[in-house]
Each structure stands twice: as structure tokens, then as C-alpha cells.
Design a protein around this motif. Sequence first.
Motif, PDB file in Angstrom:
ATOM      1  N   ASP A  11       0.888  -1.161   0.000  1.00 16.99           N
ATOM      2  CA  ASP A  11       0.000   0.000   0.000  1.00 16.99           C
ATOM      3  C   ASP A  11       0.927   1.211   0.000  1.00 16.99           C
ATOM      4  O   ASP A  11       1.474   1.590   1.035  1.00 16.99           O
ATOM      5  CB  ASP A  11      -0.885  -0.019   1.244  1.00 16.99           C
ATOM      6  CG  ASP A  11      -1.834   1.161   1.310  1.00 16.99           C
ATOM      7  OD1 ASP A  11      -1.549   2.206   0.687  1.00 16.99           O
ATOM      8  OD2 ASP A  11      -2.853   1.062   2.010  1.00 16.99           O
ATOM      9  N   GLN A  13       0.675   4.443  -0.264  1.00 16.99           N
ATOM     10  CA  GLN A  13       0.388   5.635   0.536  1.00 16.99           C
ATOM     11  C   GLN A  13       0.748   5.406   2.001  1.00 16.99           C
ATOM     12  O   GLN A  13       1.387   6.245   2.621  1.00 16.99           O
ATOM     13  CB  GLN A  13      -1.087   6.033   0.403  1.00 16.99           C
ATOM     14  CG  GLN A  13      -1.435   7.316   1.116  1.00 16.99           C
ATOM     15  CD  GLN A  13      -0.781   8.556   0.517  1.00 16.99           C
ATOM     16  OE1 GLN A  13      -0.102   8.511  -0.501  1.00 16.99           O
ATOM     17  NE2 GLN A  13      -0.966   9.673   1.169  1.00 16.99           N
ATOM     18  N   ASN A  14       0.354   4.282   2.560  1.00 18.83           N
ATOM     19  CA  ASN A  14       0.684   4.001   3.958  1.00 18.83           C
ATOM     20  C   ASN A  14       2.187   3.853   4.157  1.00 18.83           C
ATOM     21  O   ASN A  14       2.737   4.345   5.148  1.00 18.83           O
ATOM     22  CB  ASN A  14      -0.032   2.741   4.447  1.00 18.83           C
ATOM     23  CG  ASN A  14      -1.469   3.005   4.809  1.00 18.83           C
ATOM     24  OD1 ASN A  14      -1.847   4.127   5.105  1.00 18.83           O
ATOM     25  ND2 ASN A  14      -2.284   1.967   4.775  1.00 18.83           N
TER      26      ASN A  14
END
Length: 70
Positions: A11, A13-14
Amino acid sequence: MKKQKNFAFIDSQNLNLGIQSQGWKLDWRKFRQYLRNKYDVTNAYTFIGYKPGNEALYTKMQQMGYIVRV
């Protein structure tokens, strides 16, 4: 004996926000190499939100060895 395939599902963005919160900047090319060398990751999928105008970023990520999913 057949060699196992290892996959990474990222992921983006995380991961990016987590790294930035530590005051660091992620080198995506080195990170891909690390996944390959340390964990023998054959396929690294990165999930990133689509934003018009970021096509060059998606292409660059693919050139570094990521499978980009927008």
C-alpha cells in the motif's frame, strides 16, 4: 525441487506516510532491490491511487520492477 515465488503487496500511501513520519525519504529503487535480495520477492505489487498527470510516476515505478495497480 520447484522454487517458491514470493509476492509483496504494498500500500504505497501508507508506506510512504510511515517513512515520512520518521523523517526519511524512501528510495523506491533500493526498496525493490531489498525485497528481491532479502526476501526473494519475484512480484512486487504496489497499490496507488490514480491521479491524472502522474502517469510518468506510474511508468517509472514499473521500470523499477513494481507491478502498479491504480
